[in-house]
Design a protein around this motif. Structure first.
Motif, mmCIF file in Angstrom:
data_model
loop_
_atom_site.group_PDB
_atom_site.id
_atom_site.type_symbol
_atom_site.label_atom_id
_atom_site.label_comp_id
_atom_site.label_asym_id
_atom_site.label_seq_id
_atom_site.Cartn_x
_atom_site.Cartn_y
_atom_site.Cartn_z
ATOM 1 N N LYS A 224 -0.212 2.755 -10.210
ATOM 2 C CA LYS A 224 -1.355 2.931 -11.107
ATOM 3 C C LYS A 224 -2.090 4.207 -10.723
ATOM 4 O O LYS A 224 -3.321 4.258 -10.667
ATOM 5 N N GLY A 225 -1.307 5.233 -10.437
ATOM 6 C CA GLY A 225 -1.862 6.498 -9.959
ATOM 7 C C GLY A 225 -2.147 7.502 -11.061
ATOM 8 O O GLY A 225 -2.401 7.128 -12.212
ATOM 9 N N CYS A 226 -2.038 8.784 -10.714
ATOM 10 C CA CYS A 226 -2.512 9.858 -11.592
ATOM 11 C C CYS A 226 -1.649 10.076 -12.839
ATOM 12 O O CYS A 226 -2.108 10.645 -13.816
ATOM 13 N N GLY A 227 -0.410 9.624 -12.793
ATOM 14 C CA GLY A 227 0.453 9.851 -13.939
ATOM 15 C C GLY A 227 1.040 11.257 -13.943
ATOM 16 O O GLY A 227 0.609 12.125 -13.184
ATOM 17 N N ILE A 228 2.028 11.462 -14.801
ATOM 18 C CA ILE A 228 2.701 12.761 -14.884
ATOM 19 C C ILE A 228 2.470 13.312 -16.297
ATOM 20 O O ILE A 228 2.795 12.652 -17.283
ATOM 21 N N ASP B 292 0.832 -1.207 0.000
ATOM 22 C CA ASP B 292 0.000 0.000 0.000
ATOM 23 C C ASP B 292 0.868 1.259 0.000
ATOM 24 O O ASP B 292 1.942 1.275 0.601
ATOM 25 N N SER B 293 0.360 2.298 -0.632
ATOM 26 C CA SER B 293 1.114 3.558 -0.725
ATOM 27 C C SER B 293 0.992 4.380 0.556
ATOM 28 O O SER B 293 0.605 5.538 0.525
ATOM 29 N N ARG B 294 1.310 3.739 1.678
ATOM 30 C CA ARG B 294 1.309 4.458 2.959
ATOM 31 C C ARG B 294 2.738 4.884 3.261
ATOM 32 O O ARG B 294 3.671 4.110 3.006
ATOM 33 N N SER B 295 2.870 6.086 3.841
ATOM 34 C CA SER B 295 4.229 6.584 4.064
ATOM 35 C C SER B 295 5.008 5.667 5.000
ATOM 36 O O SER B 295 6.229 5.575 4.912
ATOM 37 N N VAL C 146 9.482 5.677 -4.189
ATOM 38 C CA VAL C 146 8.300 5.276 -3.430
ATOM 39 C C VAL C 146 7.599 6.505 -2.838
ATOM 40 O O VAL C 146 6.371 6.584 -2.827
ATOM 41 N N THR C 147 8.385 7.472 -2.398
ATOM 42 C CA THR C 147 7.791 8.703 -1.864
ATOM 43 C C THR C 147 6.972 9.402 -2.947
ATOM 44 O O THR C 147 5.886 9.932 -2.678
ATOM 45 N N ASN C 148 7.465 9.388 -4.173
ATOM 46 C CA ASN C 148 6.695 9.966 -5.284
ATOM 47 C C ASN C 148 5.336 9.286 -5.420
ATOM 48 O O ASN C 148 4.329 9.948 -5.683
ATOM 49 N N CYS C 149 5.304 7.963 -5.266
ATOM 50 C CA CYS C 149 4.023 7.235 -5.340
ATOM 51 C C CYS C 149 3.079 7.679 -4.224
ATOM 52 O O CYS C 149 1.887 7.891 -4.450
ATOM 53 N N VAL C 150 3.632 7.816 -3.019
ATOM 54 C CA VAL C 150 2.816 8.167 -1.854
ATOM 55 C C VAL C 150 2.302 9.605 -1.964
ATOM 56 O O VAL C 150 1.122 9.875 -1.745
ATOM 57 N N VAL C 151 3.199 10.519 -2.331
ATOM 58 C CA VAL C 151 2.861 11.947 -2.316
ATOM 59 C C VAL C 151 2.117 12.379 -3.580
ATOM 60 O O VAL C 151 1.168 13.159 -3.513
ATOM 61 N N ALA D 61 -2.075 10.829 -4.501
ATOM 62 C CA ALA D 61 -2.125 11.980 -3.606
ATOM 63 C C ALA D 61 -3.341 11.956 -2.676
ATOM 64 O O ALA D 61 -3.251 12.297 -1.506
ATOM 65 N N ASP D 62 -4.484 11.533 -3.194
ATOM 66 C CA ASP D 62 -5.709 11.630 -2.398
ATOM 67 C C ASP D 62 -6.292 10.267 -2.036
ATOM 68 O O ASP D 62 -7.439 10.149 -1.642
ATOM 69 N N ARG D 63 -5.494 9.225 -2.224
ATOM 70 C CA ARG D 63 -5.995 7.893 -1.879
ATOM 71 C C ARG D 63 -4.824 6.953 -1.634
ATOM 72 O O ARG D 63 -3.673 7.316 -1.859
ATOM 73 N N ILE D 64 -5.156 5.752 -1.172
ATOM 74 C CA ILE D 64 -4.129 4.731 -0.995
ATOM 75 C C ILE D 64 -4.232 3.771 -2.179
ATOM 76 O O ILE D 64 -5.310 3.272 -2.484
ATOM 77 N N GLY D 65 -3.123 3.557 -2.867
ATOM 78 C CA GLY D 65 -3.116 2.615 -3.986
ATOM 79 C C GLY D 65 -1.991 1.616 -3.799
ATOM 80 O O GLY D 65 -1.328 1.608 -2.764
#
Lengths: 109, 147
Positions: free
Chosen positions: B84-88, B12-15, B50-55, B59-63
């Motif tokens: 599988k987040g928002c992308g850049i 999980d993308s938890r810090s 990994v921090t990039n994934c979390v932050v 950003a607004d959910r856990i993935g």
């Protein structure tokens, strides 16, 4: 992490690993101490830091800005060799806040 | 190149998992007997990715964050950190030193610069709405061949 007071300011001995997760709690404790004492010097002692990613740079920059609001300065001391590359990469040198090991004895007086 | 050894982790993308992720990769790579400096550089690069994934990515959910590590050629380490987040939208801009979209989190904007500096090769592939894959490679001095 240990925070101690001296005549001219606050010294924070950071310990363990500094990453995005751990930096948050460190930031909160340091800022609470700054706001209470409004010191002229904030010393961040990195001797007990075993790992640091760029979150450590964010931590330093953020405190630099907060101290500047009170007219105070930040000194970064006892940076372990493994962290020097990160410090260098960050461009923090331009702020001239990192004390070389050899200078520390003079400034500790 | 066919990997000689490979491992995958999903978390999980938890810090609180940032430390886990770099320790897990570091533990896997340890079999190559890297120097303390090399291990520290890999740990730092993983921590940034990994921090990039979390932050950012989530950003607004856990993935889920996917890490794949391959060892090939006895000393070449390839680490893939995928989300599988928002992308850049603009990868080039995102990779510029000091560029950050999260100044309130006190992000220094150095993540990609650190990954680039601490590894031999860095590639970022991203698709808006679909996610990002950061791949970096590092060849270790490899004092033993025990894979």
């Amino acid at each position: 992490m240990r925070i101690s007071n001296s005549d001219d300011g606050i010294t924070v001995c950071l310990t363990g690993e500094i990453d995005h997760h751990s930096a948050r709690a460190m930031r909160e404790s340091i800022d609470a101490a700054i706001q209470m004492k409004k010191p002229s010097v904030l010393r961040l002692d990195f001797s007990g830091v075993t790992f640091m990613d760029s979150s450590g740079i964010g931590l330093i920059m953020g405190r630099y800005r907060l101290m500047a609001l009170y007219g105070g300065i930040v000194r970064v001391i006892n940076v372990p060799e493994e962290l020097e590359r990160m410090m260098l990469l960050s461009g923090l040198n331009a702020l001239d806040i990192t004390e070389k090991r050899s200078e520390q004895f003079e400034t500790a007086k | 190149m066919k990997p000689q050894n490979e491992m995958n982790i999903i978390f999980d993308s938890r810090s609180s998992n940032e430390g886990f992720a770099r320790s897990a990769v570091s533990a896997f790579v340890t079999q190559l007997d890297p120097t303390v400096g090399e291990l520290n550089e890999i740990k730092t690069a993983v921590s940034e990715a990994v921090t990039n994934c979390v932050v950012h990515a989530y950003a607004d959910r856990i993935g889920k964050v996917f890490i794949n590590v391959r060892i090939s050629d006895n000393s070449l380490v390839t680490v893939k950190v995928r989300d599988k987040g928002c992308g850049i939208a603009d990868v080039k801009q995102a990779m510029e030193p000091l560029f950050t979209t999260a100044p309130s989190e006190e992000r220094a904007g150095l993540g990609f610069a650190v990954m680039q500096s601490f590894t031999d090769k860095l590639r970022v592939r991203s698709s808006v709405g679909k996610g990002t894959t950061v791949t970096f490679q590092k060849r270790l001095s490899c004092r033993v061949n025990n894979v």
